[in-house]
Design an enzyme around this catalytic site. Sequence first.
Site, PDB file in Angstrom:
ATOM      1  N   THR A 216       0.862  -1.184   0.000  1.00  0.00           N
ATOM      2  CA  THR A 216       0.000   0.000   0.000  1.00  0.00           C
ATOM      3  C   THR A 216       0.898   1.234   0.000  1.00  0.00           C
ATOM      4  O   THR A 216       2.120   1.131   0.121  1.00  0.00           O
ATOM      5  CB  THR A 216      -0.939   0.019   1.219  1.00  0.00           C
ATOM      6  OG1 THR A 216      -0.154   0.212   2.414  1.00  0.00           O
ATOM      7  CG2 THR A 216      -1.721  -1.283   1.341  1.00  0.00           C
ATOM      8  N   PRO A 291       5.978   3.690   0.895  1.00  0.00           N
ATOM      9  CA  PRO A 291       5.383   2.400   0.536  1.00  0.00           C
ATOM     10  C   PRO A 291       5.346   1.503   1.765  1.00  0.00           C
ATOM     11  O   PRO A 291       6.320   1.424   2.514  1.00  0.00           O
ATOM     12  CB  PRO A 291       6.335   1.859  -0.528  1.00  0.00           C
ATOM     13  CG  PRO A 291       7.644   2.533  -0.256  1.00  0.00           C
ATOM     14  CD  PRO A 291       7.310   3.880   0.303  1.00  0.00           C
ATOM     15  N   GLU A 292       4.204   0.876   1.991  1.00  0.00           N
ATOM     16  CA  GLU A 292       3.999   0.038   3.176  1.00  0.00           C
ATOM     17  C   GLU A 292       3.612  -1.369   2.723  1.00  0.00           C
ATOM     18  O   GLU A 292       2.486  -1.603   2.282  1.00  0.00           O
ATOM     19  CB  GLU A 292       2.872   0.622   4.051  1.00  0.00           C
ATOM     20  CG  GLU A 292       3.171   1.990   4.634  1.00  0.00           C
ATOM     21  CD  GLU A 292       3.659   1.924   6.071  1.00  0.00           C
ATOM     22  OE1 GLU A 292       3.819   0.792   6.586  1.00  0.00           O
ATOM     23  OE2 GLU A 292       3.859   2.987   6.677  1.00  0.00           O
ATOM     24  N   THR A 293       4.550  -2.310   2.792  1.00  0.00           N
ATOM     25  CA  THR A 293       4.189  -3.692   2.485  1.00  0.00           C
ATOM     26  C   THR A 293       3.380  -4.273   3.642  1.00  0.00           C
ATOM     27  O   THR A 293       3.450  -3.791   4.770  1.00  0.00           O
ATOM     28  CB  THR A 293       5.429  -4.551   2.222  1.00  0.00           C
ATOM     29  OG1 THR A 293       6.265  -4.532   3.381  1.00  0.00           O
ATOM     30  CG2 THR A 293       6.189  -4.038   1.010  1.00  0.00           C
TER      31      THR A 293
END
Length: 588
Positions: A216, A291-293
């Site tokens: 996300t 960015p957030e995995t």
Amino acid sequence: MFTVLLSSLMALAPTPAAPAPAWRTPFENDKAGNTTATYAECIAYYQKLAAAYPAQMHLAEAGPTDSGQPLHEVVLSADGDTNPASIRRKNRRVLFIQNGIHPGEPEGIDASMMLTRDLLQQPKLRKLLEHVTIVLVPVYNIDGMLNRNSTSRVNQNGPEAYGFRGNARHLDLNRDYIKQDSRNACSFAQLFQKWQPDVFVETHTSNGADYQYTITLIATQHSKLAPALGQYLQAEMLPALYKGMDQKKWPMTPYVDFEGETPESGLRAFLESPRYSTGYAALFNTIGFMPETHMLKAFAPRVHSTYDFLLTMLETVDRQAPALAAARAAAVAAQATQAEFPLAWTIDESQHETVQFRGYEGKHKPSAVSGQPRLYYDRAAPYTRPVPYYNTAKSTATARRPTAYIIPQAWADVAERLRRAGATLEPLTHDVSVPVEVYYFTDFKTTPKSYEGHYLHSQVQLRTATETLTYLAGDWVVYLNATAPSRYVVETLEPQATDSFFAWGFFDSVLQQKEHFSDYVFEDLAADLLAQDASLRERLEKLKAANPAFATNGPAQLEWVYQNSAYHEPGHNRYPVARWLGTGRVGE
């Protein structure tokens, strides 16, 4: 069915071309894909690359950190140019990538090692460096990366071992960009100003809800940017990033932040203030991304999706370089004449977009621990449905632009932070007495518990007054001219701002009164003051008539007389930084 299809698409996601065995990273050498590099392995890998490709890569130390180890700066440039001024003259864009601020979220560390190698070794990718220079911090929170463990990320699916969120001083560095308590943040601020990047990316792993996405994205809140930059972000850059990730088989959604129990209530833009990386970058007209995995996905797809996001970002900056440059130039020009600055923000509930969200149904079942109902996400019940996305912010406090701020030289810690942000502090050459606009604190709220080493102030209420004050030779003047980082200066020096230096407690000593009175002595003096000043007596009587409790409280009335007399110290509750509204230069 949909879950199986999405998983199949992710399995087909493109991964980097297989490198020669000598150039494989620790992550690539683990067939299970569940290993992240140690700090020593990471730096050694970059040192090996720098030695092999000196014409395109430069590795240097960029200042100290609290760990005792230096912060490292990697510069990737097609022609080997590592001079920021020269690169700007060549009209190249600068993409700044920072990894490992939370070393328990290490995907960016491993992905950047792989991407750096591929940019150097693959001619097709190397062409992307012709118009874009990459500045990369391999590991920001070295302290936390050295504190390796397997338990602190209790909600996370791998890797086998990783670093710790806090740094050597137990600080969360993603709350330290403005206050700069850590040496890490001080070194970063200088490096950031050196490069003044167009785009800043900081890699993370999420917490929170379960859903189908592997990655996300948090982007700088577009409403908080200058209009030209915010419009470019919304209309051109974000669509290109989402499309690029779709093409690489990593469908992406805005960061899953919501009110209520499950995301169906609507996603909400992350209102990052300048304590966070994206909020800090925005102060300098730099577009920021986090960015957030997703924590529950396996480590290997998290690394590969981060790799592809960084590559997509580089491709987008390369392709949109003229539009990005024009938007930033327009933002800088607008800021030079901006008269009113927002200081605090909230989500505008009257506006929203709609996104097609791929989630899992949130359900309840009895807890095996307490027997009470507990939330779980049913992966056997995936859905795709429209949800509102509240992605517009509105300001809740503003300040007019002064000609300059005057800062007494006693506040050297504040001056140091301003200089690191690129502000020019001009010392007065002689003592001057000038009319200035000053603030007095009338009310504020303070957190009951320490937050990142400070007791934060908020809901600040002020009384504004115009006074003639004397400043000494050596006191500093910060002019808000065309070249000043005006937004940074305003948002740190206006005490009402969410992350102002006052909010973080840098000026707390003025909130404590240094002298007071003995009541039995001041009683006679107060009586004389009231007898000599009819207006003071009248004001006191009106207060007593309006407030019965005050009318029967002798100590409170005595305190009121003291507060409204010449005996009350003038510096108590007066904000030390003054606003100068004159023209020309102070004292001329």
